[in-house]
Design an enzyme around this catalytic site. Sequence first.
Site, PDB file in Angstrom:
ATOM      1  N   ASP A  84       1.023  -1.614  -0.165  1.00  0.00           N
ATOM      2  CA  ASP A  84      -0.260   0.087  -0.354  1.00  0.00           C
ATOM      3  C   ASP A  84       0.793   1.185   0.075  1.00  0.00           C
ATOM      4  O   ASP A  84       2.077   1.224   0.320  1.00  0.00           O
ATOM      5  CB  ASP A  84      -0.418  -0.494   1.646  1.00  0.00           C
ATOM      6  CG  ASP A  84      -2.131   1.204   1.495  1.00  0.00           C
ATOM      7  OD1 ASP A  84      -2.830   1.314   0.262  1.00  0.00           O
ATOM      8  OD2 ASP A  84      -2.465   1.666   1.848  1.00  0.00           O
ATOM      9  N   ASN A 233     -10.262   0.862   3.358  1.00  0.00           N
ATOM     10  CA  ASN A 233      -9.270   0.347   3.929  1.00  0.00           C
ATOM     11  C   ASN A 233      -9.153   0.645   5.369  1.00  0.00           C
ATOM     12  O   ASN A 233      -9.595   2.170   5.759  1.00  0.00           O
ATOM     13  CB  ASN A 233      -7.895   1.772   3.304  1.00  0.00           C
ATOM     14  CG  ASN A 233      -7.614   1.070   2.280  1.00  0.00           C
ATOM     15  OD1 ASN A 233      -7.972  -0.018   1.732  1.00  0.00           O
ATOM     16  ND2 ASN A 233      -6.181   1.608   1.761  1.00  0.00           N
TER      17      ASN A 233
END
Length: 283
Positions: A84, A233
């Site tokens: 990420d 997320n």
Amino acid sequence: MPLVPTGELIARARSADGAVAAFNVITLEHAEAIAAGAERVGRPAILQISENAVKFHGGDLCAVAAASAAVARASTAPLGLHLDHVVSPELLRGAHTEGFSSVMFDASKLSYGDNVKATADAVRWGHERGIWVEAELGEVGGKDGEPPLDAHAPGVRTDPAEAAAYIADTGVDALAVAVGSSHAMTERTAALDHALITALRDAVPVPLVLHGSSGVPDDELRAAIAAGMTKINVGTALNTAFTGAVRAFLADHPETVDPRKYLAPAREAMTGTVAHFLTVISP
């Protein structure tokens, strides 16, 4: 269970008009808590490791990736592994070497034109190796110690027409958009622009990603998913649970020196947080 490719988890969720949660891994306890939380409620999830987490581990992607993958493979829950907020081209290349099925390439700090060029290059590189690529357009804010962004400031939110052009020019598989959330929020007070989420969903052909979901209340998350968000997320909420449990344990047991004594309740607190978010995001 073998790791499930992120793209497959996203496709399953999207076909059911639902969403999948992605949780940030910093320590081994984070990875264990994500797997345990997913098992507890019988939901899939994504373990994601950020560039900042890799820096915390001395820049060694191999160790934290191998540990997270081992935890995921030992789990009975369907789990994916995602890299990420990657800025470094060197780290991007490590995604393939270390077995990640997906990466979020973050060129959001660049000008629009430079963002498009850098992201298109990353997408070409990733697709040649079977890697699913996410990118960001708009200003979510709150990363790298920045104060949380004023999500209502002019020019901050993602424009649907620009998003459609960006996807056409870059070929990304998913797009993180700015719709009212911010990274690193410790209170769940964010109010999302659900009309904008719907407009973005209608304007672009790829799944939408909500960053900064730790600061979003449950009802807002449910509404965001109904409006079109597919990947949710979550990071700071796990850290809040972890640190709170450690503080509470050490306040009651100040003589403790064995870290296992306070890491166990910290891991359990994160497990409960993961399970809660999963039941909200994928009921």
